[in-house]
Design a protein around this motif. Structure first.
Motif, mmCIF file in Angstrom:
data_model
loop_
_atom_site.group_PDB
_atom_site.id
_atom_site.type_symbol
_atom_site.label_atom_id
_atom_site.label_comp_id
_atom_site.label_asym_id
_atom_site.label_seq_id
_atom_site.Cartn_x
_atom_site.Cartn_y
_atom_site.Cartn_z
ATOM 1 N N ASP A 509 -75.595 -22.400 60.294
ATOM 2 C CA ASP A 509 -75.599 -23.939 60.056
ATOM 3 C C ASP A 509 -76.968 -24.548 59.767
ATOM 4 N N LEU A 510 -78.000 -23.510 59.695
ATOM 5 C CA LEU A 510 -79.598 -24.077 59.692
ATOM 6 C C LEU A 510 -79.552 -25.017 58.480
ATOM 7 N N ASP A 511 -79.060 -25.139 57.416
ATOM 8 C CA ASP A 511 -79.434 -26.171 56.422
ATOM 9 C C ASP A 511 -78.535 -27.439 56.585
ATOM 10 N N LYS A 512 -77.446 -27.400 57.539
ATOM 11 C CA LYS A 512 -76.557 -28.481 57.437
ATOM 12 C C LYS A 512 -76.950 -29.690 58.016
ATOM 13 N N ALA A 513 -76.761 -31.069 57.419
ATOM 14 C CA ALA A 513 -77.340 -32.101 57.904
ATOM 15 C C ALA A 513 -77.096 -32.577 59.520
ATOM 16 N N HIS A 514 -75.818 -32.226 60.014
ATOM 17 C CA HIS A 514 -75.379 -32.604 61.366
ATOM 18 C C HIS A 514 -76.170 -32.086 62.442
ATOM 19 N N LEU A 515 -77.100 -31.047 61.870
ATOM 20 C CA LEU A 515 -78.030 -30.276 63.043
ATOM 21 C C LEU A 515 -79.315 -31.336 63.200
ATOM 22 N N ALA A 516 -79.275 -32.447 62.481
ATOM 23 C CA ALA A 516 -80.699 -33.048 62.480
ATOM 24 C C ALA A 516 -81.035 -33.797 63.768
ATOM 25 N N GLU A 517 -80.151 -33.962 64.498
ATOM 26 C CA GLU A 517 -80.199 -34.662 65.853
ATOM 27 C C GLU A 517 -79.875 -33.711 66.969
ATOM 28 N N ASN A 518 -79.582 -32.266 66.808
ATOM 29 C CA ASN A 518 -79.138 -31.333 67.525
ATOM 30 C C ASN A 518 -80.293 -30.928 68.223
ATOM 31 N N PRO A 519 -80.521 -31.143 69.708
ATOM 32 C CA PRO A 519 -81.877 -30.685 70.242
ATOM 33 C C PRO A 519 -81.720 -29.128 70.075
ATOM 34 N N PHE A 520 -80.644 -28.223 70.407
ATOM 35 C CA PHE A 520 -80.730 -26.851 70.199
ATOM 36 C C PHE A 520 -81.155 -26.439 68.833
ATOM 37 N N ALA A 521 -80.842 -27.212 67.681
ATOM 38 C CA ALA A 521 -81.482 -26.856 66.429
ATOM 39 C C ALA A 521 -82.838 -27.255 66.380
ATOM 40 N N ASP A 522 -83.244 -28.264 66.805
ATOM 41 C CA ASP A 522 -84.558 -28.701 66.793
ATOM 42 C C ASP A 522 -85.567 -27.882 67.406
ATOM 43 N N LEU A 523 -85.018 -27.381 68.729
ATOM 44 C CA LEU A 523 -85.785 -26.653 69.463
ATOM 45 C C LEU A 523 -85.984 -25.250 68.919
ATOM 46 N N ILE A 524 -84.910 -24.484 68.279
ATOM 47 C CA ILE A 524 -84.994 -23.199 67.595
ATOM 48 C C ILE A 524 -85.808 -23.441 66.405
ATOM 49 N N ALA A 525 -85.796 -24.608 65.655
ATOM 50 C CA ALA A 525 -86.361 -24.697 64.288
ATOM 51 C C ALA A 525 -87.930 -24.944 64.698
ATOM 52 N N SER A 526 -88.163 -25.510 65.833
ATOM 53 C CA SER A 526 -89.596 -25.631 66.027
ATOM 54 C C SER A 526 -90.422 -24.533 66.392
ATOM 55 N N ASN A 527 -89.503 -23.375 66.844
ATOM 56 C CA ASN A 527 -90.361 -22.079 67.436
ATOM 57 C C ASN A 527 -91.532 -22.145 68.333
ATOM 58 N N ASP A 528 -91.444 -23.377 68.888
ATOM 59 C CA ASP A 528 -92.551 -23.597 69.786
ATOM 60 C C ASP A 528 -92.087 -24.360 71.108
ATOM 61 N N PRO A 529 -91.564 -23.809 71.999
ATOM 62 C CA PRO A 529 -90.770 -24.439 73.408
ATOM 63 C C PRO A 529 -91.818 -25.276 73.853
ATOM 64 N N SER A 530 -92.984 -24.934 74.145
ATOM 65 C CA SER A 530 -93.924 -25.613 75.031
ATOM 66 C C SER A 530 -94.207 -27.198 74.262
ATOM 67 N N ARG A 531 -94.424 -27.126 73.086
ATOM 68 C CA ARG A 531 -94.722 -28.222 72.240
ATOM 69 C C ARG A 531 -93.412 -28.856 72.149
#
Length: 802
Positions: A509-531
């Motif tokens: 689901d990495l490229d699906k638009a419905h993940l735009a407001e998904n905190p799990f997707a946002d965290l994993i995509a950031s690859n920087d938990p502290s930030r």
């Protein structure tokens, strides 16, 4: 003129009390008081909530301090009574009060709600529970002020008795249970009264009270006579309870809940006993229910994998693994009552002998210690809702399970996986994610430490239904390698079969638009938990062994706006924040009321700064003690073990240090030596202790006990010297025994005792506040700073030590 020897009458004190009776009586009173304190922490964790276990420590320290203040303010009135008579009566009354305290704690309902009735109940419980410690503080203050010429021996007896209580509390809780252990403290206090009183009616009454309490313990051995009546504010109907048993870790009972049976831990956390016949698993209701739960995804992806299950409880994960075809399931259960007494003993038939199957291997120990010690590698390391609210004297947030959710813990889980293995961690989650989301943050940080730079395809997250305010289970699957297309397809197929499951994050689901407001997707995509955590509503930053407070997800602004009172599943943890802050405020008020105002009103010739020396060493001792307790939770495997080993080692070695202080410290300039040594040892351990304990955590338990002693005893020895040395300097007593109680009005021994206890109250809360915000290393450093402050206050004491 200073001296390095102590002139002692080996037969009797100044009031005719045989020295052996004096020291034994004082030591036994100390034993009873600390045994009561430790038993109350266990009992409060059951009848109240685990946050209030912390109150037992504050109650004890405030009571001891209040007793010292009372002895100081009413010195002239108390001077009319002999030490022997006062000691006997105080211990006798104390023994009777202990029984009253037990009845009130068991029978007064206290819920976690903000109402006048509830506040009144909590106040009654708090004030009643403080009375035994008030009487003990009064006794100790009188003894210390009237026997200042041998304060080192008295202080040694005090610490020695407390150390023995630490040794006794675990076997007593295991053998006779929580309520009976409190009664045992009453028996010890009554015997102490008999030792103090010598001969006469007081002695006879004290022996009679001890015998009566011992008879009640014998009659209540089954727990049917005196047991929990109200727990968490609710009446515990004995008709529900089929079985109950105490041990040092918890109170465990088996309740009937309809046709099911549930294991209930500390009247709060529960786990159902599996009653499934595996021969009829397929197409059964058991299969439908268990395979539609989020943790089942691990079984879908590794149906014949080897599982390590931490905290299996009643066996739901074990059953699912065995039914799915796993040839080897290792269950790691810390509580022997659950693993042995219930699942492999009393209820083994009901559980269809699940834990006795040949493919199931039960290990009764803590999860991290076992994984550290085993060379075995697993396909799945699994934890499902492991969140038993275990208490320790370290206070709120001192949960053994916290150490299961740190970056270091997750790294160990990953290191004990086979090359394509996975971890499966299930936590509660809410409309605004925080717990399972923090699991993802911790896992990302652990993977980074293992050299995995990009983690976008290393996670699968799924829930049971849609996220809501009350909370639902969410599983986080994580691997060191990317999930394959086939694995993702298998998950999607299982979700279609069981529509109750809701995928929150899939690599596909990495490229699906419905993940735009998904905190799990946002965290994993950031690859920087502290930030990511800095900009998120909750504190979901990765936690480490240095500050293992996984469940504390509130940010300061949320606490100030009362978000801790919202009743999601994690509200008990969040309310603990408020409890901690309230107790901190009460502690500050107590120190101000006991210290600042009375000293400001004093017209004697004593400088207030002299008493600040005792405040500093009291603060330093408790900061160090609590930091070590929390640090040793992981090393020894459970808060109860950490509590008893740390306090026992420190108190026993401090008692030895107190006894040696008179011989080894005779001149004022040498008083600074133990303070300097304590500062140096604490500084060294602040930097190196965490790494050393992490390296040794996989050793056998006996080896870890020996290492604990080596680390703690030298420090405790030097920490036991400043208090008695300061008392001798404060009173400037001559080297010969006095003929009568000091009546010049200038002795401040009682006040020093009270302020030392009051500072300990403040320090007990402050230690947890510092640990939560800055970590345990900083907490130890603050303990060293407190001893440095004592060193700076040292010149204001008398220039000679006698």
């Amino acid at each position: 003129m200073s001296t390095t020897s102590e002139v002692v009458n080996p037969i009797a004190s100044s009031e005719g009390i045989p020295e052996r009776s004096l020291l034994l009586g004082l030591g036994l009173a100390s034993f009873a008081a600390l045994l009561l304190e430790l038993a109350l922490t266990r009992l409060f964790s059951v009848v109240l909530f685990y946050h209030f276990a912390f109150l037992a420590i504050s109650i004890a320290l405030l009571g001891l301090g209040a007793g010292g203040v009372f002895a100081y303010l009413l010195k002239w009135q108390l001077a009319r009574f002999s030490t022997r008579g006062l000691g006997g009566w105080l211990c006798l009354v104390n023994a009777a009060v202990v029984f009253v305290v037990l009845e009130i704690v068991l029978r007064v309902p206290v819920a976690l709600s903000v109402t006048w009735k509830n506040s009144l109940h909590l106040t009654v419980l708090y004030l009643t529970a403080a009375v035994p410690f008030f009487l003990t503080g009064l006794l100790f203050s009188i003894a210390f002020s009237r026997e200042t010429w041998r304060v080192s021996r008295l202080y040694g007896a005090d610490l020695g008795g407390g150390a023995l209580a630490c040794v006794a509390v675990v076997p007593l809780l295991n053998w006779i249970g929580g309520p009976n252990t409190i009664l045992a403290a009453g028996v010890a206090m009554a015997i102490s009264g008999a030792l103090w009183s010598g001969v006469g009616n007081i002695r006879k009454i004290a022996i009679g009270v001890a015998a009566a309490l011992a008879a009640v313990i014998a009659a209540n051995h089954s727990g049917r006579l005196i047991d929990v009546v109200y727990a968490k504010g609710m009446f515990r109907d004995p008709a529900w309870v089929e079985f109950s048993q105490w041990n040092a870790l918890s109170r465990v009972e088996v309740d009937r809940q309809g046709e099911a049976k549930a294991i209930v831990i500390d009247a709060d956390a529960s786990t159902y006993i599996m009653n499934c016949d595996l021969a009829h698993w397929h197409d059964s209701d058991w299969e439908k229910d268990l395979m539609s739960a989020p943790p089942a995804l691990a079984n879908v992806l590794r149906p014949r994998g080897e599982f390590a299950i931490i905290g299996p409880g009643g066996g739901v994960d074990v059953l699912r693994a065995v039914a799915s075809g796993s040839p080897s399931v290792t269950g790691i259960e810390i509580n022997p009552i659950i693993a042995n007494t219930i699942m492999r003993g009393r209820y083994s038939d009901y559980a269809q002998h699940l834990y006795q199957r040949p493919e199931v291997h039960m290990q009764v120990t803590d999860g991290r210690s076992y994984l550290r010690s085993t060379p075995q590698r697993f396909d799945v390391v699994q934890m499902t809702l492991v969140d038993t609210w275990a208490s320790t004297a370290a206070g709120a947030f001192a949960l053994s399970e916290n150490n299961l959710y740190t970056v270091e813990a997750f790294r160990e889980y990953f290191e004990h996986l086979k090359p394509d293995g996975m971890i499966a961690i299930t936590r509660w989650e809410f409309r605004e994610p925080r717990e399972a989301l923090r699991v993802v943050a911790v896992a990302i940080e652990a993977l980074h430490s293992l050299g995995v730079s990009s983690t976008e395809r290393n996670f699968i997250v799924a829930s049971q239904g849609w996220l809501n305010e009350d909370g639902i289970p969410v599983v986080v699957l994580a691997k060191k390698t990317a999930f394959s297309t086939d694995e993702v397809s298998a998950v999607e197929a299982h979700v279609q079969k069981y529509p109750q499951l809701n995928p929150l994050y899939l690599p596909s689901d990495l490229d699906k638009a419905h993940l735009a407001e998904n905190p799990f997707a946002d965290l994993i995509a950031s690859n920087d938990p502290s930030r990511f955590a800095q900009g998120y509503a909750y504190n979901v930053a990765p936690v480490t062994d240095n500050a293992p407070f996984f469940f504390f997800t509130l940010k300061p602004g949320q606490i100030l706006h009362g978000q801790a009172l919202r009743h999601a599943i994690d509200w008990k943890v969040n309310l603990g924040v408020l409890v901690l802050l309230v107790v901190l405020g009460v502690s500050i008020a107590a120190v101000v009321g006991f210290l600042i105002l009375p000293l400001a009103l004093q017209r004697g010739r004593h400088s207030p700064f002299r008493v600040l020396y005792f405040v500093a060493i009291g603060l330093g001792y408790i900061l160090v003690e609590i930091a070590f307790i929390q640090r040793f939770v992981l090393f020894l495997g459970h808060p109860t073990y950490a509590l008893t080993v740390v306090i026992f080692s420190l108190m026993l070695s401090s008692g030895a240090g107190s006894l040696m202080s008179r011989r080894s410290i005779g001149r004022t300039e040498r008083v600074a030596i133990p303070l300097i040594l304590a500062i140096l040892i604490l500084t060294a351990e602040a930097f190196f202790l965490s790494h050393a304990l992490a390296a040794w955590v996989g050793l056998r338990f006996t080896a870890r006990l020996a290492i604990s002693a080596v680390l703690l005893v030298p420090l405790g020895f030097v920490m036991g010297m400043p208090f008695p040395t300061g008392l001798r300097a404060l009173t400037a007593v001559s080297s010969s025994p006095p003929n009568e109680t000091d009546k010049d009005g200038d002795s401040a021994v009682e006040w020093a005792w009270a302020m030392n206890a009051a500072a300990s109250v403040l320090g007990s809360v402050l230690a947890m506040v510092i640990a939560i915000q800055f970590g345990l290393t900083v907490t130890l450093a603050c303990g060293a700073a407190a001893y440095l402050a004592a060193l700076l206050f040292l010149p204001v004491l008398h220039q000679q030590v006698f």
